[in-house]
Design an enzyme around this catalytic site. Sequence first.
Site, PDB file in Angstrom:
ATOM      1  CG  HIS A 144      -1.622   1.251   1.506  1.00  0.00           C
ATOM      2  ND1 HIS A 144      -2.970   1.436   1.278  1.00  0.00           N
ATOM      3  CD2 HIS A 144      -1.187   2.436   2.033  1.00  0.00           C
ATOM      4  CE1 HIS A 144      -3.318   2.660   1.630  1.00  0.00           C
ATOM      5  NE2 HIS A 144      -2.248   3.288   2.096  1.00  0.00           N
ATOM      6  CD  GLU A 145       1.933   3.535   3.750  1.00  0.00           C
ATOM      7  OE1 GLU A 145       2.198   4.591   3.146  1.00  0.00           O
ATOM      8  OE2 GLU A 145       0.948   3.400   4.490  1.00  0.00           O
TER       9      GLU A 145
END
Length: 301
Positions: A144-145
């Site tokens: 996600h990051e």
Amino acid sequence: MATSRFIKDSGLTARMTLTMFLLGALFVGLVVLVMSYVRSPGGAVVVAVVAIGLAFWQWWSSDTVAMRAMRAREVTPEEAPELHGMIDRLCALADMPKPRVGVSDLAVPNAFATGRSPDRAVVCVTTGILHTLDAEELEAVLAHELSHVAHRDVLVMTVASSAGIAAGLLMRFAQFGGMGRSRNSSSLPVVLVAVVVSLVVYAVSFLLLRLLSRYRELSADRAGAYLTLKPAALASALQKISGEAAVTPQRDLRAGSAASALCIVPALSGGLSGLAATHPPLQQRLEQLARIQAELGRPTG
């Protein structure tokens, strides 16, 4: 391309593009209005230049400021071999340059990514999240990051903030200008108009920025889930992080809220919600991940 292996969502991209267009139109409209209403158009130029300058500084120093706010430090592969190993594998999978890796000594479980470009990015996790999640869940959070890094979300949000910065500057300039011309009654309407317009533009910009931020989080959830092919792991991680935040001491939550808008889950769950929230509701994120899970589980051919 750094983003070549992250799946794109045309619907979310279109909504984010429209939101960015509206924010840009606000900025331009504010400058044009000031130039047409105020006798000296130089003031509008100063507001625009200073706003752009402040936004540039925010973008340029975003990694340093966020790391300091979260009390984080960069770690080497020798200090955090498992964390580096996960990011190495994900970066190879996503075909993107590896960012720097940081660890924040906070009990609140969270993670964030920042930096002015993929080459200057940093992905940071808290010690709380390392103790809370299993390997698959942590990998899903890191994906996600990394999606934020690949899609240059820091640059997007910084550019989008220019209208709000300009509105705040205009209000300050109008107040100081009004005080300097207090004996001239004709200056009062100019000051009032500037303050009212600034407040309206700032309010609209604030809401549009929050909307863009929520789209950004949904897009990163989607991209990360498709990269790892494990949306259920991200859903489990989000639930664990949100659940742990509810029992984390308020002292640690306040410390973690310094860069809350950058984090995968807002540090203070009792903060702004609805239109003013920086993150979509947990239920909305879980529903999107459930749809992705169902899609991936569907037999092909």
